[in-house]
Scaffold this motif. Structure first.
Motif, PDB file in Angstrom:
ATOM      1  N   ALA A  83      49.281  89.406  -9.967  1.00 35.36           N
ATOM      2  CA  ALA A  83      49.304  89.478  -8.512  1.00 35.36           C
ATOM      3  C   ALA A  83      49.941  88.213  -7.953  1.00 35.36           C
ATOM      4  O   ALA A  83      49.613  87.103  -8.375  1.00 35.36           O
ATOM      5  CB  ALA A  83      47.890  89.644  -7.964  1.00 35.36           C
ATOM      6  N   ALA A  84      50.843  88.388  -7.004  1.00 37.07           N
ATOM      7  CA  ALA A  84      51.536  87.238  -6.413  1.00 37.07           C
ATOM      8  C   ALA A  84      50.807  86.730  -5.180  1.00 37.07           C
ATOM      9  O   ALA A  84      50.424  85.560  -5.094  1.00 37.07           O
ATOM     10  CB  ALA A  84      52.969  87.611  -6.070  1.00 37.07           C
ATOM     11  N   ASP A  85      50.584  87.613  -4.203  1.00 32.74           N
ATOM     12  CA  ASP A  85      49.965  87.215  -2.941  1.00 32.74           C
ATOM     13  C   ASP A  85      48.453  87.368  -3.024  1.00 32.74           C
ATOM     14  O   ASP A  85      47.945  88.396  -3.472  1.00 32.74           O
ATOM     15  CB  ASP A  85      50.504  88.064  -1.785  1.00 32.74           C
ATOM     16  N   VAL A  86      47.749  86.331  -2.578  1.00 28.36           N
ATOM     17  CA  VAL A  86      46.284  86.357  -2.576  1.00 28.36           C
ATOM     18  C   VAL A  86      45.814  86.150  -1.142  1.00 28.36           C
ATOM     19  O   VAL A  86      45.940  85.061  -0.584  1.00 28.36           O
ATOM     20  CB  VAL A  86      45.694  85.263  -3.500  1.00 28.36           C
ATOM     21  N   ASP A  87      45.320  87.214  -0.527  1.00 21.01           N
ATOM     22  CA  ASP A  87      44.851  87.167   0.857  1.00 21.01           C
ATOM     23  C   ASP A  87      43.397  87.624   0.921  1.00 21.01           C
ATOM     24  O   ASP A  87      42.958  88.475   0.144  1.00 21.01           O
ATOM     25  CB  ASP A  87      45.705  88.072   1.747  1.00 21.01           C
ATOM     26  N   LEU A  88      42.677  87.066   1.880  1.00 19.77           N
ATOM     27  CA  LEU A  88      41.265  87.402   2.069  1.00 19.77           C
ATOM     28  C   LEU A  88      41.033  87.953   3.465  1.00 19.77           C
ATOM     29  O   LEU A  88      41.771  87.650   4.410  1.00 19.77           O
ATOM     30  CB  LEU A  88      40.396  86.149   1.875  1.00 19.77           C
ATOM     31  N   ALA A  89      40.007  88.772   3.595  1.00 17.01           N
ATOM     32  CA  ALA A  89      39.522  89.225   4.893  1.00 17.01           C
ATOM     33  C   ALA A  89      38.039  88.931   4.962  1.00 17.01           C
ATOM     34  O   ALA A  89      37.354  88.841   3.929  1.00 17.01           O
ATOM     35  CB  ALA A  89      39.784  90.723   5.081  1.00 17.01           C
ATOM     36  N   THR A  90      37.523  88.769   6.183  1.00 17.68           N
ATOM     37  CA  THR A  90      36.117  88.411   6.350  1.00 17.68           C
ATOM     38  C   THR A  90      35.593  88.929   7.688  1.00 17.68           C
ATOM     39  O   THR A  90      36.370  89.071   8.642  1.00 17.68           O
ATOM     40  CB  THR A  90      35.943  86.875   6.284  1.00 17.68           C
ATOM     41  N   PRO A  91      34.317  89.246   7.791  1.00 20.50           N
ATOM     42  CA  PRO A  91      33.765  89.709   9.070  1.00 20.50           C
ATOM     43  C   PRO A  91      33.621  88.597  10.108  1.00 20.50           C
ATOM     44  O   PRO A  91      33.496  88.882  11.300  1.00 20.50           O
ATOM     45  CB  PRO A  91      32.378  90.262   8.677  1.00 20.50           C
ATOM     46  N   GLU A  92      33.602  87.349   9.696  1.00 22.21           N
ATOM     47  CA  GLU A  92      33.413  86.244  10.634  1.00 22.21           C
ATOM     48  C   GLU A  92      34.632  86.051  11.523  1.00 22.21           C
ATOM     49  O   GLU A  92      35.772  86.125  11.046  1.00 22.21           O
ATOM     50  CB  GLU A  92      33.131  84.930   9.893  1.00 22.21           C
ATOM     51  N   PRO A  93      34.451  85.791  12.823  1.00 25.95           N
ATOM     52  CA  PRO A  93      35.580  85.505  13.712  1.00 25.95           C
ATOM     53  C   PRO A  93      36.323  84.252  13.273  1.00 25.95           C
ATOM     54  O   PRO A  93      35.756  83.396  12.566  1.00 25.95           O
ATOM     55  CB  PRO A  93      34.912  85.304  15.083  1.00 25.95           C
ATOM     56  N   PRO A  94      37.580  84.109  13.675  1.00 27.98           N
ATOM     57  CA  PRO A  94      38.387  82.980  13.186  1.00 27.98           C
ATOM     58  C   PRO A  94      37.823  81.612  13.540  1.00 27.98           C
ATOM     59  O   PRO A  94      37.923  80.680  12.728  1.00 27.98           O
ATOM     60  CB  PRO A  94      39.750  83.218  13.834  1.00 27.98           C
ATOM     61  N   ASP A  95      37.225  81.460  14.750  1.00 26.38           N
ATOM     62  CA  ASP A  95      36.681  80.144  15.087  1.00 26.38           C
ATOM     63  C   ASP A  95      35.497  79.792  14.199  1.00 26.38           C
ATOM     64  O   ASP A  95      35.315  78.629  13.808  1.00 26.38           O
ATOM     65  CB  ASP A  95      36.288  80.089  16.567  1.00 26.38           C
ATOM     66  N   VAL A  96      34.700  80.800  13.852  1.00 22.33           N
ATOM     67  CA  VAL A  96      33.570  80.565  12.940  1.00 22.33           C
ATOM     68  C   VAL A  96      34.082  80.210  11.550  1.00 22.33           C
ATOM     69  O   VAL A  96      33.561  79.302  10.890  1.00 22.33           O
ATOM     70  CB  VAL A  96      32.654  81.806  12.885  1.00 22.33           C
ATOM     71  N   VAL A  97      35.120  80.912  11.112  1.00 20.60           N
ATOM     72  CA  VAL A  97      35.708  80.628   9.805  1.00 20.60           C
ATOM     73  C   VAL A  97      36.187  79.184   9.740  1.00 20.60           C
ATOM     74  O   VAL A  97      35.924  78.453   8.763  1.00 20.60           O
ATOM     75  CB  VAL A  97      36.875  81.589   9.506  1.00 20.60           C
ATOM     76  N   MET A  98      36.878  78.731  10.777  1.00 19.50           N
ATOM     77  CA  MET A  98      37.395  77.360  10.784  1.00 19.50           C
ATOM     78  C   MET A  98      36.268  76.337  10.766  1.00 19.50           C
ATOM     79  O   MET A  98      36.357  75.310  10.070  1.00 19.50           O
ATOM     80  CB  MET A  98      38.299  77.148  12.005  1.00 19.50           C
ATOM     81  N   ASN A  99      35.199  76.603  11.500  1.00 20.04           N
ATOM     82  CA  ASN A  99      34.052  75.675  11.504  1.00 20.04           C
ATOM     83  C   ASN A  99      33.384  75.613  10.141  1.00 20.04           C
ATOM     84  O   ASN A  99      33.027  74.534   9.660  1.00 20.04           O
ATOM     85  CB  ASN A  99      33.041  76.094  12.577  1.00 20.04           C
ATOM     86  N   ILE A 100      33.207  76.783   9.503  1.00 15.53           N
ATOM     87  CA  ILE A 100      32.574  76.824   8.179  1.00 15.53           C
ATOM     88  C   ILE A 100      33.410  76.051   7.162  1.00 15.53           C
ATOM     89  O   ILE A 100      32.883  75.250   6.371  1.00 15.53           O
ATOM     90  CB  ILE A 100      32.378  78.285   7.722  1.00 15.53           C
ATOM     91  N   LEU A 101      34.716  76.259   7.197  1.00  9.88           N
ATOM     92  CA  LEU A 101      35.594  75.576   6.244  1.00  9.88           C
ATOM     93  C   LEU A 101      35.637  74.080   6.522  1.00  9.88           C
ATOM     94  O   LEU A 101      35.654  73.258   5.581  1.00  9.88           O
ATOM     95  CB  LEU A 101      36.993  76.171   6.302  1.00  9.88           C
ATOM     96  N   ALA A 102      35.650  73.705   7.789  1.00  9.06           N
ATOM     97  CA  ALA A 102      35.657  72.277   8.130  1.00  9.06           C
ATOM     98  C   ALA A 102      34.389  71.600   7.626  1.00  9.06           C
ATOM     99  O   ALA A 102      34.436  70.479   7.084  1.00  9.06           O
ATOM    100  CB  ALA A 102      35.799  72.101   9.641  1.00  9.06           C
ATOM    101  N   ASP A 103      33.237  72.263   7.805  1.00  8.25           N
ATOM    102  CA  ASP A 103      31.970  71.700   7.332  1.00  8.25           C
ATOM    103  C   ASP A 103      31.959  71.550   5.814  1.00  8.25           C
ATOM    104  O   ASP A 103      31.271  70.665   5.273  1.00  8.25           O
ATOM    105  CB  ASP A 103      30.803  72.592   7.764  1.00  8.25           C
ATOM    106  N   ALA A 104      32.727  72.414   5.126  1.00 10.12           N
ATOM    107  CA  ALA A 104      32.787  72.344   3.665  1.00 10.12           C
ATOM    108  C   ALA A 104      33.876  71.386   3.185  1.00 10.12           C
ATOM    109  O   ALA A 104      34.104  71.254   1.976  1.00 10.12           O
ATOM    110  CB  ALA A 104      33.043  73.731   3.093  1.00 10.12           C
ATOM    111  N   GLY A 105      34.550  70.726   4.128  1.00 12.78           N
ATOM    112  CA  GLY A 105      35.592  69.771   3.760  1.00 12.78           C
ATOM    113  C   GLY A 105      36.892  70.423   3.345  1.00 12.78           C
ATOM    114  O   GLY A 105      37.698  69.807   2.632  1.00 12.78           O
ATOM    115  N   ILE A 106      37.106  71.647   3.783  1.00 13.34           N
ATOM    116  CA  ILE A 106      38.331  72.376   3.437  1.00 13.34           C
ATOM    117  C   ILE A 106      39.270  72.358   4.640  1.00 13.34           C
ATOM    118  O   ILE A 106      38.896  72.761   5.744  1.00 13.34           O
ATOM    119  CB  ILE A 106      38.013  73.830   3.037  1.00 13.34           C
TER     120      ILE A 106
END
Length: 492
Positions: A48-71
């Motif tokens: 597989a070449a492209d690796v994409d994810l989907a999630t139920p969380e809204p984008p602002d929540v996703v960004m906050n979660i990733l920021a808290d995890a240092g990503i």
């Protein structure tokens, strides 16, 4: 039928090149799933070449979660719910589950949802509507795994509705049918495409060329371009064909591409496009050349690809019987790589017409019966074909049967000069050291000619003499010939 692993519903995620990064994302977004092509390809057991994810969380929540995890995150498409997580220098897109609120066939206004089936329902084909959780379990809402195993490319739900949402799906259908389809194409898909083919003309040329070049480079490009011609799509991608010769030229272009593929030519989009745009020598050859050039420019090919297409079409015709001197003369003005491309084109042009299976064996759109659903397949005047739309109606001007063959059918080789002779010619060209005319204007000036038109005349006549001699004369011999020309001009 395609061969799937013994348990395509349980994927070996560790095969993914981004598996380490995925595990870290799943640790903080446990409800996220792998979606799209990666799931399809893993189910097939291919890389597989492209690796994409989907999630139920809204984008602002996703960004906050990733920021808290240092990503680190990049808001690559917040209006469509997409953010990119950057781990170990690798970017992985994460998109919130969506529903379409409205669409004009090119752009959609979306809202967020937590319903995985609802999100999957807005995707193009069943084989692309699969999702996979962190345990490797595949979630299949529309029979995508069954279609994948059967070699069937099928729109999710109503094909007309999917095309109405995004007309680019017309071209994507041919690309995926060429790669994953086996045997006859889905009749409901073909009917919807034929009825709505005109919508392709509304798309940006960048999007159109991005998909069409993949079709030309992909497997079964000949079958797919034939099918595009029969359903009225090819004339919307290349309206210059219809303008130049009507329906007959659209058919002839598809046949040229088919012969090119059957000759074994490399899958390079510029060679395929040159075959489609080629016109026979005639009194209007200059205008035809301009038409081909305008097509490449209109599609906004890269400058390099535009130059390559133009060079192939303007290159001197190649034949296996050409002498070494003739090949050297050709190589003096045209690069060897372009001459090799031209040899592939000329092999296709001199081949006999292909004899393909009739409509009952292939994927003819004429056999497709309409299935009107809520009026979505009603053809508006804007969707109607250009004048002379026999292709769109499935009626060749010659009355010939469909030339689409089933993938499982026997491929007949092209006629014309022996293929071995063409192979030998390309071998000779590849080994040829392109000759370079050894003189420049300054050399003529050094012989005592004042700068001006006379320098150009002497240089041109010497170059012509050099070419007539097979491009073998060295610098000294060319200088001697130029000197004789100068002396002759000075003698009363």
């Amino acid at each position: 039928m395609m061969s799937l692993p013994s348990n395509p519903g349980q994927l070996a995620l560790e095969r993914l090149p981004a598996y380490t990064e995925l595990r870290r994302l799943w640790a903080v977004l446990p409800r996220a799933r792998l979606v799209g092509g990666a799931v399809r390809d893993l189910a097939l057991g291919v890389d597989a070449a492209d690796v994409d994810l989907a999630t139920p969380e809204p984008p602002d929540v996703v960004m906050n979660i990733l920021a808290d995890a240092g990503i680190r995150t990049v808001p690559t498409g917040l209006s469509h719910g997409t953010v990119t997580a950057v781990l170990n220098g690798r970017g992985l897109e994460i998109t919130t589950l969506r529903r379409d609120e409205e669409t004009d066939g090119r752009h959609a206004v979306v809202s967020w949802t937590t319903d995985w089936r609802e999100d999957a329902a807005r995707r193009d084909f069943t084989i692309n509507a699969l999702s996979c959780d962190s345990d490797g379990v595949v979630h299949d809402y529309f029979g995508g795994l069954t279609d994948l195993a059967a070699g069937r490319v099928r729109f999710v739900g109503d094909p007309g509705e999917r095309i109405h949402e995004d007309a680019l799906r017309v071209l994507r259908f041919f690309r995926f049918q060429g790669r994953f389809g086996v045997g006859q194409a889905d009749p409901e898909a073909l009917f919807a495409i034929r009825a709505m083919a005109g919508r392709v003309r509304r798309l940006s040329v960048e999007r159109v060329w991005s998909e069409f070049r993949r079709i030309l480079r992909g497997p079964r490009a000949d079958d797919m371009v034939m099918l595009m011609a029969e359903t009225g799509v090819l004339q919307d991608v290349l309206p210059e064909l219809l303008a130049r010769g009507g329906v007959a030229e659209v058919q002839a272009a598809a046949e040229r591409l088919a012969r090119l593929v059957d000759s074994g030519a490399p899958r390079e989009e510029y060679v395929g496009l040159a075959a489609l745009l080629w016109a026979p020598p005639s009194e209007g050859a200059a205008a035809d050349g301009e038409l081909a050039e305008s097509s490449a420019s209109r599609l906004r090919l890269s400058r390099a690809d535009q130059e390559r297409v133009r060079a192939i079409l303007q290159a001197p015709p190649m034949t296996p019987s050409q002498s070494d001197a003739e090949l050297r003369r050709a190589a003096a003005d045209t690069s060897v790589a372009v001459l090799v491309d031209r040899a592939w084109l000329d092999q296709a042009l001199t081949a006999e017409p292909l004899r393909r299976g009739d409509a009952s064996e292939g994927s003819s759109s004429r056999d497709c019966q309409p299935k009107a659903k809520d009026g979505l397949l009603d053809v508006s005047p804007d969707d109607a074909a250009l004048p002379g739309d026999a292709v769109l109606r499935g009626e060749w001007s010659t009355g010939a049967p469909s030339k689409i063959r089933a993938q499982s059918g026997e491929r007949e080789t092209t006629g014309g000069p022996d293929a071995n002779a063409w192979t030998t010619l390309r071998g000779r060209l590849s080994r040829l050291r392109a000759p370079e005319f050894p003189l420049a204007g300054r050399d003529i000036v050094a012989l005592g000619v004042a700068p001006g038109a006379e320098v150009g005349r002497i240089l041109a006549e010497t170059g012509q003499w050099w070419r007539m001699g097979g491009c073998l004369a060295d610098r000294g011999e060319c200088l001697a010939w130029a000197s004789r020309l100068i002396e002759r001009a000075r003698t009363p």
